[in-house]
Design a protein around this motif. Structure first.
Motif, PDB file in Angstrom:
ATOM      1  N   GLU A  35       0.825  -1.194   0.000  1.00 38.61           N
ATOM      2  CA  GLU A  35       0.000   0.000   0.000  1.00 38.61           C
ATOM      3  C   GLU A  35       0.871   1.260   0.000  1.00 38.61           C
ATOM      4  N   ARG A  36       0.437   2.246  -0.792  1.00 34.93           N
ATOM      5  CA  ARG A  36       1.111   3.545  -0.806  1.00 34.93           C
ATOM      6  C   ARG A  36       0.209   4.567  -0.122  1.00 34.93           C
ATOM      7  N   LEU A  37       0.761   5.212   0.887  1.00 33.45           N
ATOM      8  CA  LEU A  37       0.001   6.126   1.730  1.00 33.45           C
ATOM      9  C   LEU A  37       0.599   7.530   1.600  1.00 33.45           C
ATOM     10  N   LEU A  38      -0.213   8.501   1.175  1.00 34.13           N
ATOM     11  CA  LEU A  38       0.235   9.891   1.080  1.00 34.13           C
ATOM     12  C   LEU A  38      -0.132  10.620   2.367  1.00 34.13           C
ATOM     13  N   VAL A  39       0.887  11.220   2.999  1.00 33.66           N
ATOM     14  CA  VAL A  39       0.685  12.016   4.209  1.00 33.66           C
ATOM     15  C   VAL A  39       1.071  13.457   3.870  1.00 33.66           C
ATOM     16  N   PRO A  40       0.123  14.247   3.366  1.00 32.06           N
ATOM     17  CA  PRO A  40       0.439  15.630   2.991  1.00 32.06           C
ATOM     18  C   PRO A  40       0.408  16.557   4.197  1.00 32.06           C
ATOM     19  N   PHE A  41       1.219  17.589   4.135  1.00 34.73           N
ATOM     20  CA  PHE A  41       1.178  18.636   5.163  1.00 34.73           C
ATOM     21  C   PHE A  41       1.596  19.944   4.511  1.00 34.73           C
ATOM     22  N   THR A  42       1.345  21.040   5.199  1.00 35.39           N
ATOM     23  CA  THR A  42       1.651  22.368   4.686  1.00 35.39           C
ATOM     24  C   THR A  42       2.770  22.969   5.513  1.00 35.39           C
ATOM     25  N   SER A  43       3.857  23.370   4.835  1.00 36.35           N
ATOM     26  CA  SER A  43       5.007  23.919   5.544  1.00 36.35           C
ATOM     27  C   SER A  43       4.964  25.442   5.640  1.00 36.35           C
ATOM     28  N   SER A  44       3.977  26.079   5.019  1.00 37.31           N
ATOM     29  CA  SER A  44       3.874  27.530   5.075  1.00 37.31           C
ATOM     30  C   SER A  44       3.750  28.007   6.518  1.00 37.31           C
ATOM     31  N   ARG A  45       4.287  29.210   6.791  1.00 37.50           N
ATOM     32  CA  ARG A  45       4.202  29.741   8.149  1.00 37.50           C
ATOM     33  C   ARG A  45       2.757  29.926   8.598  1.00 37.50           C
ATOM     34  N   VAL A  46       1.895  30.264   7.653  1.00 42.08           N
ATOM     35  CA  VAL A  46       0.467  30.405   7.968  1.00 42.08           C
ATOM     36  C   VAL A  46      -0.287  29.453   7.048  1.00 42.08           C
ATOM     37  N   PRO A  47      -0.456  28.189   7.438  1.00 43.85           N
ATOM     38  CA  PRO A  47      -1.044  27.176   6.553  1.00 43.85           C
ATOM     39  C   PRO A  47      -2.430  27.544   6.041  1.00 43.85           C
ATOM     40  N   GLU A  48      -3.166  28.319   6.829  1.00 42.70           N
ATOM     41  CA  GLU A  48      -4.537  28.657   6.437  1.00 42.70           C
ATOM     42  C   GLU A  48      -4.600  29.559   5.208  1.00 42.70           C
ATOM     43  N   THR A  49      -3.488  30.174   4.846  1.00 43.90           N
ATOM     44  CA  THR A  49      -3.501  31.130   3.735  1.00 43.90           C
ATOM     45  C   THR A  49      -3.087  30.505   2.405  1.00 43.90           C
ATOM     46  N   VAL A  50      -2.760  29.226   2.389  1.00 45.93           N
ATOM     47  CA  VAL A  50      -2.318  28.569   1.151  1.00 45.93           C
ATOM     48  C   VAL A  50      -3.175  27.333   0.896  1.00 45.93           C
ATOM     49  N   VAL A  51      -3.173  26.916  -0.360  1.00 46.47           N
ATOM     50  CA  VAL A  51      -3.852  25.674  -0.739  1.00 46.47           C
ATOM     51  C   VAL A  51      -2.803  24.571  -0.750  1.00 46.47           C
ATOM     52  N   GLY A  52      -2.945  23.620   0.163  1.00 49.56           N
ATOM     53  CA  GLY A  52      -1.969  22.549   0.283  1.00 49.56           C
ATOM     54  C   GLY A  52      -2.127  21.503  -0.802  1.00 49.56           C
ATOM     55  N   ILE A  53      -1.174  20.576  -0.877  1.00 49.00           N
ATOM     56  CA  ILE A  53      -1.214  19.556  -1.920  1.00 49.00           C
ATOM     57  C   ILE A  53      -2.358  18.569  -1.709  1.00 49.00           C
TER      58      ILE A  53
END
Length: 452
Positions: A35-53
């Motif tokens: 199984e391949r499992l994608l664990v995405p996260f947002t590294s931006s200082r303010v994650p709420e202001t960007v669209v993550g992967i």
């Protein structure tokens, strides 16, 4: 075996997807991947202001390469991923909790991470102590050496570095010298990037000769003042004008102030070139394709070698000599990307041969991290012995050469020699300690003679 991909950028996601398509990620295992499992996260200082992967609609087809998606934020909650640094004593407990939440066997696991020097990648590598580790490249930073020394229990498990081969013939330094380098073929990576070109209404080629200029926001990183930043952007316009285009399309950095765009607009007008600003979501590489740009110009953006290698576009740059001189400390992680782009775009560059470019990157990498990249000292000495002073000073500071006692270092005067550290202390302090020790030994000998 379960493969977990902890990724934070579209570039890294495209690299992983292209590697999967090319069948590169099963080579190190005696059995095929489970199984391949994608664990995405947002590294931006303010994650709420960007669209993550995890939410970006343009990345939908790339996410389809994975069997499941488990966003890291679902477990970390309000804690920023870059701040997730639990105590060592808590890691065994967290391992069991994560294994249960993701329904995985932590003893049969391969972990794929970006930016292994920092959290959350570094935390995940420590969290799963039995996992095999593969580093997924994220642009030109991959060519830099590790900037921190990882614990042996982690470093010994790093088996591979999978990276988009956008500088053919040059090996990345991250993970060196033990990790196997697995380059993703440019054709596969280009195909993965093209899948993200799904946004309607973006610019298309209308027949006008166009140069795409990419803005950076270096003043926000403390690398230069706002005025110097504007001057640099004007130099990029001047560089773009050398192709005599009918139009310049400028893609500003998302965080750059409007003043920067106004300055470059005026510079384009001074050259008599039409100016268009693009602030849409399309990646620079794909925007160049949409526009059929005759060239792409930027500072030290990863997009430059990418469009050159993948799509055959001409590239240009400006101001990297200024950036290299301003980078402090010498270990600054932007140094290798700036060095690479400078060497690739300079007029009459002496680094057109990949072997010569590799020697430069190895030498700069050693100077940046002499402890971690100690195996490259011979390469640094080889390059520096053959460089003229101007070329040497472009990439190395006299102070750094003196600290590492490398060829080309300035000749020391008596005072500098006396103050230069040796064995961890300054020479004068070393002499003082020798004198103090000699006096104590003489005192003990005198007491022995007197029978005391």
């Amino acid at each position: 075996m379960t493969q977990i991909f902890a990724l934070h950028s579209g570039y890294g996601l495209a690299t992983a997807a292209a590697a999967i398509d090319s069948g590169l990620l099963d080579a190190a295992s005696s059995v095929s991947a489970g199984e391949r499992l994608l664990v995405p996260f947002t590294s931006s200082r303010v994650p709420e202001t960007v669209v993550g992967i995890a939410e970006d609609p343009g990345l939908r087809s790339l996410r389809a390469r994975f069997d499941r998606i488990e966003p890291l934020a679902d477990l970390l909650g309000p804690l920023h991923p870059s701040s997730w640094e639990p105590a060592d004593a808590d890691l065994p407990l967290l391992e069991r909790l994560f294994a249960r939440a993701w329904n995985i066997d932590p003893r049969d696991l391969e972990l794929f991470v970006q930016s292994p020097q920092v959290a959350p990648a570094r935390t995940l590598m420590a969290l799963f102590p039995h996992a095999r580790i593969t580093i997924v490249g994220d642009g030109l930073m991959t060519y830099s050496p590790m900037r921190v020394r990882l614990p042996y229990s982690v470093a010994a498990r790093i088996e591979r570095v999978v990276h988009a081969d956008v500088v053919p013939g040059v090996r990345p330094l991250v993970g060196a010298p033990r990790a196997e380098v697995v380059p993703v073929p440019p054709a596969s990576f280009a195909a993965a990037l093209r899948e993200t070109d799904a946004t309607a209404g973006d610019p298309v080629d209308d027949g006008a000769s166009t140069v795409l200029v990419l803005g950076q926001y270096l003043s926000a990183l403390g690398l230069m003042t706002a005025a110097e930043e504007i001057d640099l952007q004007k130099r990029l316009i001047d560089r773009a004008a050398q192709w005599a285009p009918q139009r310049i399309v400028f893609k500003p950095h998302p965080a750059a102030p409007p003043l920067v765009t106004a300055a470059v607009r005026g510079r384009a007008a001074a050259h008599g070139i039409d100016f268009v600003e693009y602030s849409g979501p399309l990646a620079a590489e794909l925007l160049a394709e949409r526009l059929d740009a005759v060239a792409v110009v930027a500072g030290f953006s990863t997009a430059l070698p990418t469009v050159q290698t993948l799509f055959g576009r001409a590239i240009g740059s400006a101001g990297n000599d200024t950036v290299l001189a301003a980078l402090t400390p010498f270990e600054n992680s932007n140094r290798i990307p700036a060095t690479l782009v400078d060497a690739l775009t300079r007029e009459g560059s002496p680094y057109a041969d990949p072997a010569r470019l590799q020697l430069l990157i190895d030498a700069v990498g050693y100077a940046m991290q002499p402890q971690i990249a100690g195996h490259l000292r011979g390469r640094a000495e080889e390059l520096l012995r053959g460089l003229d002073p101007d070329e040497r000073d472009r990439y190395f500071t006299p102070r750094r050469l003196a600290e590492l006692r490398l060829p080309g270092a300035p000749i020391e005067n008596a005072v500098r020699h006396a103050l230069r550290p040796a064995g961890g202390v300054g020479r004068i302090e070393e002499w003082r300690l020798h004198a103090l020790g000699a006096r104590r030994r003489a005192g003990r000998a005198w007491r022995a003679i007197r029978g005391r």
